[in-house]
Design a protein around this motif. Structure first.
Motif, PDB file in Angstrom:
ATOM      1  N   VAL A 218      -0.057   9.880  -1.428  1.00  0.00           N
ATOM      2  CA  VAL A 218      -0.188   8.870  -0.374  1.00  0.00           C
ATOM      3  C   VAL A 218       0.926   9.141   0.636  1.00  0.00           C
ATOM      4  CG1 VAL A 218      -0.032   6.423   0.200  1.00  0.00           C
ATOM      5  CG2 VAL A 218      -1.253   7.148  -1.858  1.00  0.00           C
ATOM      6  N   LEU A 219       0.568   9.230   1.901  1.00  0.00           N
ATOM      7  CA  LEU A 219       1.527   9.507   2.967  1.00  0.00           C
ATOM      8  C   LEU A 219       1.881   8.212   3.675  1.00  0.00           C
ATOM      9  CD1 LEU A 219      -0.167  12.691   4.490  1.00  0.00           C
ATOM     10  CD2 LEU A 219       1.593  12.572   2.692  1.00  0.00           C
ATOM     11  N   VAL A 220       3.176   7.931   3.768  1.00  0.00           N
ATOM     12  CA  VAL A 220       3.674   6.741   4.454  1.00  0.00           C
ATOM     13  C   VAL A 220       4.508   7.207   5.650  1.00  0.00           C
ATOM     14  CG1 VAL A 220       5.101   4.665   4.266  1.00  0.00           C
ATOM     15  CG2 VAL A 220       3.749   5.437   2.300  1.00  0.00           C
ATOM     16  N   GLY A 221       4.203   6.687   6.842  1.00  0.00           N
ATOM     17  CA  GLY A 221       4.943   7.105   8.025  1.00  0.00           C
ATOM     18  C   GLY A 221       5.291   5.947   8.924  1.00  0.00           C
ATOM     19  N   HIS A 222       6.498   5.970   9.463  1.00  0.00           N
ATOM     20  CA  HIS A 222       6.957   4.940  10.392  1.00  0.00           C
ATOM     21  C   HIS A 222       7.069   5.511  11.799  1.00  0.00           C
ATOM     22  CE1 HIS A 222      10.299   3.031  12.685  1.00  0.00           C
ATOM     23  NE2 HIS A 222       9.661   1.937  12.328  1.00  0.00           N
ATOM     24  N   SER A 223       6.526   4.798  12.789  1.00  0.00           N
ATOM     25  CA  SER A 223       6.657   5.164  14.207  1.00  0.00           C
ATOM     26  C   SER A 223       6.204   6.613  14.409  1.00  0.00           C
ATOM     27  CB  SER A 223       8.089   4.925  14.661  1.00  0.00           C
ATOM     28  OG  SER A 223       8.209   4.940  16.061  1.00  0.00           O
ATOM     29  N   LEU A 224       7.082   7.517  14.852  1.00  0.00           N
ATOM     30  CA  LEU A 224       6.702   8.929  14.965  1.00  0.00           C
ATOM     31  C   LEU A 224       6.135   9.434  13.646  1.00  0.00           C
ATOM     32  CD1 LEU A 224       6.646  11.891  15.928  1.00  0.00           C
ATOM     33  CD2 LEU A 224       9.112  11.985  15.484  1.00  0.00           C
ATOM     34  N   GLY A 225       6.751   9.023  12.534  1.00  0.00           N
ATOM     35  CA  GLY A 225       6.233   9.430  11.231  1.00  0.00           C
ATOM     36  C   GLY A 225       4.811   8.953  11.010  1.00  0.00           C
ATOM     37  N   GLY A 226       4.492   7.762  11.541  1.00  0.00           N
ATOM     38  CA  GLY A 226       3.126   7.248  11.450  1.00  0.00           C
ATOM     39  C   GLY A 226       2.159   8.046  12.300  1.00  0.00           C
TER      40      GLY A 226
ATOM     41  N   SER B  98       8.853  -3.665   1.226  1.00  0.00           N
ATOM     42  CA  SER B  98       8.659  -3.061  -0.094  1.00  0.00           C
ATOM     43  C   SER B  98       7.494  -3.719  -0.827  1.00  0.00           C
ATOM     44  CB  SER B  98       9.942  -3.185  -0.924  1.00  0.00           C
ATOM     45  OG  SER B  98      10.999  -2.439  -0.346  1.00  0.00           O
ATOM     46  N   ARG B  99       7.393  -5.041  -0.725  1.00  0.00           N
ATOM     47  CA  ARG B  99       6.285  -5.739  -1.394  1.00  0.00           C
ATOM     48  C   ARG B  99       4.944  -5.316  -0.818  1.00  0.00           C
ATOM     49  NH1 ARG B  99       9.919 -10.156  -1.151  1.00  0.00           N
ATOM     50  NH2 ARG B  99       8.896 -10.962   0.731  1.00  0.00           N
ATOM     51  N   VAL B 100       4.884  -5.158   0.505  1.00  0.00           N
ATOM     52  CA  VAL B 100       3.638  -4.721   1.141  1.00  0.00           C
ATOM     53  C   VAL B 100       3.242  -3.332   0.629  1.00  0.00           C
ATOM     54  CG1 VAL B 100       2.598  -4.011   3.327  1.00  0.00           C
ATOM     55  CG2 VAL B 100       3.924  -6.120   3.216  1.00  0.00           C
ATOM     56  N   LEU B 101       4.202  -2.419   0.567  1.00  0.00           N
ATOM     57  CA  LEU B 101       3.909  -1.065   0.095  1.00  0.00           C
ATOM     58  C   LEU B 101       3.453  -1.077  -1.359  1.00  0.00           C
ATOM     59  CD1 LEU B 101       6.732   1.201   1.582  1.00  0.00           C
ATOM     60  CD2 LEU B 101       4.317   1.140   2.214  1.00  0.00           C
ATOM     61  N   LEU B 102       4.165  -1.806  -2.184  1.00  0.00           N
ATOM     62  CA  LEU B 102       3.799  -1.865  -3.595  1.00  0.00           C
ATOM     63  C   LEU B 102       2.400  -2.452  -3.784  1.00  0.00           C
ATOM     64  CD1 LEU B 102       7.179  -3.006  -5.164  1.00  0.00           C
ATOM     65  CD2 LEU B 102       6.047  -0.808  -5.532  1.00  0.00           C
ATOM     66  N   ASP B 103       2.111  -3.516  -3.047  1.00  0.00           N
ATOM     67  CA  ASP B 103       0.791  -4.127  -3.161  1.00  0.00           C
ATOM     68  C   ASP B 103      -0.299  -3.143  -2.749  1.00  0.00           C
ATOM     69  OD1 ASP B 103       1.928  -6.459  -4.033  1.00  0.00           O
ATOM     70  OD2 ASP B 103       1.703  -7.536  -2.143  1.00  0.00           O
ATOM     71  N   ALA B 104      -0.067  -2.435  -1.649  1.00  0.00           N
ATOM     72  CA  ALA B 104      -1.053  -1.481  -1.152  1.00  0.00           C
ATOM     73  C   ALA B 104      -1.276  -0.346  -2.154  1.00  0.00           C
ATOM     74  CB  ALA B 104      -0.618  -0.919   0.191  1.00  0.00           C
ATOM     75  N   LEU B 105      -0.192   0.171  -2.712  1.00  0.00           N
ATOM     76  CA  LEU B 105      -0.301   1.297  -3.626  1.00  0.00           C
ATOM     77  C   LEU B 105      -0.902   0.885  -4.954  1.00  0.00           C
ATOM     78  CD1 LEU B 105       3.102   2.965  -2.783  1.00  0.00           C
ATOM     79  CD2 LEU B 105       0.846   3.886  -2.241  1.00  0.00           C
ATOM     80  N   GLU B 106      -0.531  -0.274  -5.440  1.00  0.00           N
ATOM     81  CA  GLU B 106      -1.071  -0.713  -6.720  1.00  0.00           C
ATOM     82  C   GLU B 106      -2.552  -1.058  -6.613  1.00  0.00           C
ATOM     83  OE1 GLU B 106       1.590  -3.677  -8.207  1.00  0.00           O
ATOM     84  OE2 GLU B 106       3.200  -2.228  -8.493  1.00  0.00           O
ATOM     85  N   LEU B 107      -2.945  -1.621  -5.460  1.00  0.00           N
ATOM     86  CA  LEU B 107      -4.375  -1.876  -5.255  1.00  0.00           C
ATOM     87  C   LEU B 107      -5.139  -0.559  -5.228  1.00  0.00           C
ATOM     88  CD1 LEU B 107      -6.606  -3.938  -4.593  1.00  0.00           C
ATOM     89  CD2 LEU B 107      -6.085  -3.602  -2.174  1.00  0.00           C
ATOM     90  N   ARG B 108      -4.542   0.448  -4.591  1.00  0.00           N
ATOM     91  CA  ARG B 108      -5.196   1.750  -4.488  1.00  0.00           C
ATOM     92  C   ARG B 108      -5.423   2.407  -5.855  1.00  0.00           C
ATOM     93  NH1 ARG B 108      -7.159   5.859  -4.074  1.00  0.00           N
ATOM     94  NH2 ARG B 108      -6.584   7.945  -3.544  1.00  0.00           N
TER      95      ARG B 108
END
Length: 266
Positions: free
Chosen positions: A94-102, A254-264
């Motif tokens: 799973v690729l996570v990116g912020h701003s330019l990283g996004g 962090s909670r948003v990321l964990l929720d997204a990854l665990e749902l996946r």
């Protein structure tokens, strides 16, 4: 995490860290002018839940180098990301990116959908989204406008528009000041080059969209809701956070990321 590993690349050396095999893999890509430390809290949260985490500094950022004659370009950064996945033996993280990283993660998935199991975009504009004539003009004018700001003032101005928590603003100013102005302008031009409108494009792998409620950089606050509607996904808006959501609201992010990854991975 200390970036103890190095990856030789044309014109650059990439510094990265990998927590090692075991658990679903996540690769975190920072924003323009920042480095891997913007994800420190998220790394702790993810590894605490058993995820394998890879963090890196893009060429010319943080502990990664850029040769004096080399310039930062989007194609080089995309190739660096692919080489990083190969070096870590990652088939479909799973690729996570912020701003330019996004923007980079969007472009990577668009061109190499077989290399990602999903992507999470934090506070980034929509690469494939429609652009009005005014939007195109603003995108083209941004780099020349930034070039007019004196080098000593640029880090302060960028920090003030990137965060809402005073301590984070101060921290960002210190980080932004480490990058030479020429490199920063190259990085901005590279970011703009990744915006390639294509009204019919839809993400070929799962997509999660996240932004700070007080992000006022570029057109993110207006583009991301339209993007979510077009893709049929939910946009998560983190309260009391600006553009650098991982520092303004680390626990909530962090909670948003964990929720997204665990749902996946259910």
């Amino acid at each position: 995490m200390d970036l103890e590993r190095r990856l030789a690349r044309p014109g650059a050396e990439i510094a990265f860290a990998d927590t090692g095999p075991g658990g679903p893999a996540v690769v975190l890509t920072h924003g323009a002018g920042l480095d891997h430390t913007m994800f420190d809290d998220q790394v702790a949260a993810l590894t605490g839940r058993g995820h394998r985490v890879v963090v890196w500094d893009m060429r010319g950022h943080g502990a990664s180098t850029l040769e004096p004659a080399a310039r930062f370009t989007a194609p080089d950064a995309l190739d660096d990301l692919g080489a990083l996945l190969d070096a870590c033996g990652l088939e479909r993280p799973v690729l996570v990116g912020h701003s330019l990283g996004g923007n980079l993660v969007q472009a990577f998935v668009r061109s190499r959908p077989d290399r990602a199991a999903g992507h999470v975009v934090l506070d980034s504009t929509w690469n494939a989204g429609p652009l009005s004539a005014a939007g195109r003009l603003a995108l083209a004018a941004a780099a020349p406008a930034l070039a007019m700001i004196p080098a000593r003032s640029l880090p302060r101005q960028m920090a003030r528009v990137s965060a809402v928590v005073p301590d984070v603003v101060a921290r960002l100013e210190e980080v932004f000041a480490r990058m030479p102005k020429r490199t920063f302008l190259d990085v901005w031009r590279a970011t703009a080059s990744l915006v390639e409108p294509d009204p019919g494009y839809r993400a070929p792998v799962p997509l999660v969209l996240v932004r700070g409620a007080r992000d006022r950089t570029g057109n993110i606050a207006t583009a991301m809701p339209r993007w979510a509607r077009a893709e049929g996904v939910r946009e998560t808006v983190v309260p009391d956070a600006g553009h650098v959501v991982t520092w303004d609201a680390p626990d909530a992010t962090s909670r948003v990321l964990l929720d997204a990854l665990e749902l996946r991975h259910r």
